[in-house]
Scaffold this motif. Sequence first.
Motif, short mmCIF file in Angstrom:
data_model
loop_
_atom_site.label_atom_id
_atom_site.label_comp_id
_atom_site.label_asym_id
_atom_site.label_seq_id
_atom_site.Cartn_x
_atom_site.Cartn_y
_atom_site.Cartn_z
N GLY A 36 0.83 -1.20 0.00
CA GLY A 36 0.00 0.00 0.00
C GLY A 36 0.86 1.24 0.00
N PRO A 37 0.26 2.39 -0.34
CA PRO A 37 1.04 3.63 -0.39
C PRO A 37 1.48 4.07 0.99
N LEU A 157 9.06 -8.54 7.73
CA LEU A 157 10.05 -7.78 6.97
C LEU A 157 9.44 -6.43 6.62
N ASP A 158 10.03 -5.35 7.18
CA ASP A 158 9.47 -4.03 6.99
C ASP A 158 10.27 -3.26 5.94
N GLU A 159 9.77 -3.23 4.70
CA GLU A 159 10.46 -2.55 3.58
C GLU A 159 11.95 -2.92 3.55
N PRO A 160 12.31 -4.21 3.57
CA PRO A 160 13.72 -4.58 3.76
C PRO A 160 14.62 -4.20 2.59
N LEU A 161 14.02 -3.90 1.43
CA LEU A 161 14.87 -3.61 0.26
C LEU A 161 14.94 -2.13 -0.08
N SER A 162 14.20 -1.31 0.67
CA SER A 162 14.06 0.10 0.29
C SER A 162 15.36 0.89 0.32
N ALA A 163 16.31 0.49 1.18
CA ALA A 163 17.53 1.29 1.30
C ALA A 163 18.58 0.89 0.26
N LEU A 164 18.30 -0.14 -0.53
CA LEU A 164 19.31 -0.64 -1.46
C LEU A 164 19.19 0.02 -2.83
N THR A 191 5.59 -3.65 1.99
CA THR A 191 6.22 -2.87 0.92
C THR A 191 5.23 -1.91 0.28
N HIS A 192 5.78 -0.86 -0.37
CA HIS A 192 4.91 0.02 -1.16
C HIS A 192 5.15 -0.27 -2.64
N ASP A 193 6.00 -1.28 -2.94
CA ASP A 193 6.42 -1.55 -4.31
C ASP A 193 5.68 -2.78 -4.85
N GLN A 194 4.79 -2.56 -5.80
CA GLN A 194 3.93 -3.67 -6.26
C GLN A 194 4.72 -4.79 -6.95
N GLU A 195 5.78 -4.42 -7.68
CA GLU A 195 6.57 -5.44 -8.37
C GLU A 195 7.24 -6.36 -7.35
N GLU A 196 7.76 -5.74 -6.29
CA GLU A 196 8.40 -6.49 -5.21
C GLU A 196 7.41 -7.46 -4.54
N ALA A 197 6.21 -6.95 -4.26
CA ALA A 197 5.19 -7.79 -3.61
C ALA A 197 4.84 -8.98 -4.50
N MET A 198 4.72 -8.74 -5.81
CA MET A 198 4.35 -9.81 -6.74
C MET A 198 5.42 -10.89 -6.78
N LEU A 199 6.69 -10.46 -6.80
CA LEU A 199 7.78 -11.43 -6.96
C LEU A 199 8.03 -12.23 -5.69
N ILE A 200 7.84 -11.59 -4.53
CA ILE A 200 8.27 -12.24 -3.29
C ILE A 200 7.18 -13.08 -2.64
N SER A 201 5.91 -12.66 -2.78
CA SER A 201 4.91 -13.27 -1.90
C SER A 201 4.01 -14.32 -2.56
N ASP A 202 3.37 -15.12 -1.70
CA ASP A 202 2.38 -16.10 -2.17
C ASP A 202 1.02 -15.42 -2.27
N ARG A 203 0.81 -14.45 -1.40
CA ARG A 203 -0.49 -13.75 -1.36
C ARG A 203 -0.24 -12.29 -1.01
N ILE A 234 -1.75 -0.89 -9.18
CA ILE A 234 -1.07 -2.09 -9.69
C ILE A 234 -0.92 -2.00 -11.21
N GLY A 235 0.26 -2.27 -11.69
CA GLY A 235 0.46 -2.62 -13.10
C GLY A 235 0.12 -1.62 -14.17
N ASN A 236 0.23 -0.34 -13.92
CA ASN A 236 0.08 0.66 -14.99
C ASN A 236 -1.20 0.53 -15.81
N TYR A 237 -2.28 0.14 -15.18
CA TYR A 237 -3.54 -0.01 -15.90
C TYR A 237 -3.97 1.30 -16.56
N ASN A 238 -4.60 1.20 -17.76
CA ASN A 238 -5.35 2.31 -18.32
C ASN A 238 -6.70 2.31 -17.63
N LEU A 239 -7.13 3.46 -17.15
CA LEU A 239 -8.45 3.54 -16.50
C LEU A 239 -9.37 4.40 -17.35
#
Length: 343
Positions: A36-37, A157-164, A191-203, A234-239
């Motif tokens: 989420g933001p 894990l609280d935004e563990p990749l944000s500082a990298l 995380t606030h990063d949707q790509e990260e959430a998609m790659l790392i999580s099951d849900r 999520i995902g650059n949708y056209n609305l």
Amino acid sequence: MSFLKVEKISHHYDNKPVLHDISFSLAPNEILSILGPSGCGKSTLLKIITGLIQPANGKIYLENRDITDLPPQKREIGIVFQSYALFPNLNVFANIAFGLKMKKFNKQVIQERTLEMLNLIDLREKAYCLPHQLSGGEQQRVALARALAPYPRLLLLDEPLSALDAKIRKNLRLELRKIIKAAGATSIFVTHDQEEAMLISDRILVMNEGKIEQEGTPEEIYTHPRNLFVAGFIGNYNLFSPADIGEIGRQKLENTFYAVRPETINIYPCHEGKEAFPLHPHSIICKGKITDVNMSGNIVVYSIAVGSSLIRVDKLNQAGYEYLKPGTRVIVEIPYQALHKVG
Ligand code: ADP
């Protein structure tokens, strides 16, 4: 059986409500992302699960035991922060062994478990380095090993990749998932990063303004956003609003908003005289003009003006792919099956 159950959690700071009736559960060995933001309440929820904050309402159960009133140190929850927070004067081995020592495991267990963790994060050869001698990515792997070593019942894990930086971050995403899965840790990843959430999580739980907007697998969230917020996040949708659809398609669909993924739209350059293109039989067809072309690595991103709408279309940048130039007039084809109602 759910491993973790969060039941109707609400919270407020002073009089300002920040979490509203949050409920979800986690299966054993599952990785759940809270996405989420900034400011939507992710950290507050995490602090409630760790016990650093008492919720105004609601309950938390870990392995069927009510832990809502348990102090943080008794919850056996491992945490990885954005800032690695390693002990600067302890070497890698001692950092990883720290939690095991605190829990008073015997020497042999500490030795074996620490070595197991070093192998898991593939840093055995750096066991005697100090944190400042490691790269940011390596330090975060050590922080992960340190959190996993004392057999936590739950890993947060609280935004563990944000500082990298971007490159390390991309490499570490998949590695993080591999390590957590190999350790068999039930985890919540914020995380606030949707790509990260998609790659790392099951849900994934998508949160906004203290509420859960949608819960589902990465695929469900990506292909079937439930509402305008999720589609926008999520995902650059056209609305498209009902008015846009009327204008673009010159036809009436339901009086609601529609979301369309940029990679599902086809474009064909208009040729003088004949306009031969392989059209989908059930599509919205319209004419447009390319206003902008941007290359983002493997994707070519087109902005196309259709009436008063600007449509994003993504094409795979395969070998030999010929870019269309700004100013090119195109036929735009939006298959009906690509339209998702989100109103
Ligand atoms: P996120 O982690 O998603 O960025 P937070 O949980 O940190 O969100 O914050 C949620 C909301 O609560 C925000 O509006 C934030 O400003 C507010 N907030 C967070 N911590 C405090 C606090 N200690 N006192 C008052 N307001 C707070």
